[in-house]
Scaffold this motif. Sequence first.
Motif, PDB file in Angstrom:
ATOM      1  N   ILE A  40       0.847  -1.191   0.000  1.00  0.00           N
ATOM      2  CA  ILE A  40       0.000   0.000   0.000  1.00  0.00           C
ATOM      3  C   ILE A  40       0.883   1.241   0.000  1.00  0.00           C
ATOM      4  O   ILE A  40       1.646   1.470   0.952  1.00  0.00           O
ATOM      5  CB  ILE A  40      -0.909   0.044   1.253  1.00  0.00           C
ATOM      6  N   ILE A  41       0.815   2.045  -1.052  1.00  0.00           N
ATOM      7  CA  ILE A  41       1.487   3.343  -1.033  1.00  0.00           C
ATOM      8  C   ILE A  41       0.712   4.260  -0.101  1.00  0.00           C
ATOM      9  O   ILE A  41      -0.502   4.415  -0.238  1.00  0.00           O
ATOM     10  CB  ILE A  41       1.559   3.950  -2.450  1.00  0.00           C
ATOM     11  N   SER A  42       1.413   4.861   0.850  1.00  0.00           N
ATOM     12  CA  SER A  42       0.801   5.764   1.820  1.00  0.00           C
ATOM     13  C   SER A  42       1.640   7.033   1.853  1.00  0.00           C
ATOM     14  O   SER A  42       2.705   7.076   2.470  1.00  0.00           O
ATOM     15  CB  SER A  42       0.759   5.093   3.198  1.00  0.00           C
ATOM     16  N   TYR A  47      -2.501  12.349  -5.753  1.00  0.00           N
ATOM     17  CA  TYR A  47      -2.757  11.135  -6.522  1.00  0.00           C
ATOM     18  C   TYR A  47      -1.969  11.125  -7.827  1.00  0.00           C
ATOM     19  O   TYR A  47      -1.285  10.153  -8.170  1.00  0.00           O
ATOM     20  CB  TYR A  47      -4.268  11.061  -6.760  1.00  0.00           C
ATOM     21  N   ALA A  50       1.747  10.382  -7.510  1.00  0.00           N
ATOM     22  CA  ALA A  50       2.087   9.054  -6.976  1.00  0.00           C
ATOM     23  C   ALA A  50       1.750   7.959  -7.981  1.00  0.00           C
ATOM     24  O   ALA A  50       2.308   6.859  -7.927  1.00  0.00           O
ATOM     25  CB  ALA A  50       1.335   8.813  -5.668  1.00  0.00           C
ATOM     26  N   TYR A  54       2.976   3.887  -8.649  1.00  0.00           N
ATOM     27  CA  TYR A  54       1.987   2.822  -8.479  1.00  0.00           C
ATOM     28  C   TYR A  54       2.028   1.882  -9.690  1.00  0.00           C
ATOM     29  O   TYR A  54       2.065   0.654  -9.553  1.00  0.00           O
ATOM     30  CB  TYR A  54       0.613   3.478  -8.338  1.00  0.00           C
ATOM     31  N   MET A  63      -4.683   2.977  -2.669  1.00  0.00           N
ATOM     32  CA  MET A  63      -3.586   3.917  -2.416  1.00  0.00           C
ATOM     33  C   MET A  63      -4.083   5.016  -1.485  1.00  0.00           C
ATOM     34  O   MET A  63      -5.241   5.430  -1.568  1.00  0.00           O
ATOM     35  CB  MET A  63      -3.075   4.517  -3.728  1.00  0.00           C
ATOM     36  N   ASN A  65      -3.426   8.884  -0.343  1.00  0.00           N
ATOM     37  CA  ASN A  65      -2.795  10.143  -0.756  1.00  0.00           C
ATOM     38  C   ASN A  65      -3.139  11.266   0.215  1.00  0.00           C
ATOM     39  O   ASN A  65      -4.013  11.118   1.073  1.00  0.00           O
ATOM     40  CB  ASN A  65      -3.259  10.545  -2.158  1.00  0.00           C
ATOM     41  N   THR A  71      -8.410   7.873   0.207  1.00  0.00           N
ATOM     42  CA  THR A  71      -8.126   6.441   0.103  1.00  0.00           C
ATOM     43  C   THR A  71      -8.949   5.909  -1.058  1.00  0.00           C
ATOM     44  O   THR A  71     -10.181   6.040  -1.069  1.00  0.00           O
ATOM     45  CB  THR A  71      -8.514   5.704   1.405  1.00  0.00           C
TER      46      THR A  71
END
Length: 270
Positions: A40-42, A47, A50, A54, A63, A65, A71
Amino acid sequence: MTKKIIAIDLDGTLLRSDQTISDYTVETLQKIQEKGHKIIISTGRPYRTALPYYHQLGLHTPMINFNGSLTHIPESKWAYEHSVTIDRQYLLELLGQAKQIEADFIASEYRKKFYITTDFPETIEPQLFGVPEITEKMVLKTDKITKNPNAILFQTRADDKYALAEELRQHFSQEMEVDSWGGPLNILECSPKGINKAYALKYLLEVLNIDKDRLIAFGDEHNDTEMLALAKTGYAMKNANPMLLDFADDQISWTNNEDGVARKLEELFL
């Protein structure tokens, strides 16, 4: 082995100082996913900035952001998408304080768009916002502030961005979260009150019906404190801000420029 949820910050953590991810890290994280663990990219990032990472990692997971205020599953309709916003009056007030906070720019961020001040255009790196150039329609003017933003982002010339962040929290009577990005940029980000990466991860764990004992997290900065504290095992990078260490379970032996996240995951799972 119990399948894990692995929450990873981007700037100063997964990304090297040149804003790239090495082939070794990509390959390692793909092997981790093949074993059934969820990456999970946090991130505090918008968005759109990132999203390339992803895709590079071959992710299909949700994801996080804007430090937890959005979320979602990128480029997909998801019934559990969760968005929290800031009262736009705070944005207007911050614009009035641009000189006091020594802002190069102030940006109002939404899921798919942003507006940015251009008083100092030479300080703006368009790629930071995921665009090739800043166009007129992106310029932040008060008449465009008709909706509450997910986040307010600004680059400051202040010598101590952490002190400035605390001053702003006090000024806004703790009605906004103000945190630093990791990495080399002198950027502060304002999020809605009570919103942080841990908030979003708690929501996500509930939606996925996964116990937090299966959560691992990696971070390097002030905006990772709650996330590392929430995780069953929270790892601070070797290059982490020293204040993060009180919230981490362990500090890894490598920096972001040494593929620290991938090396630790390889050690744990491969």
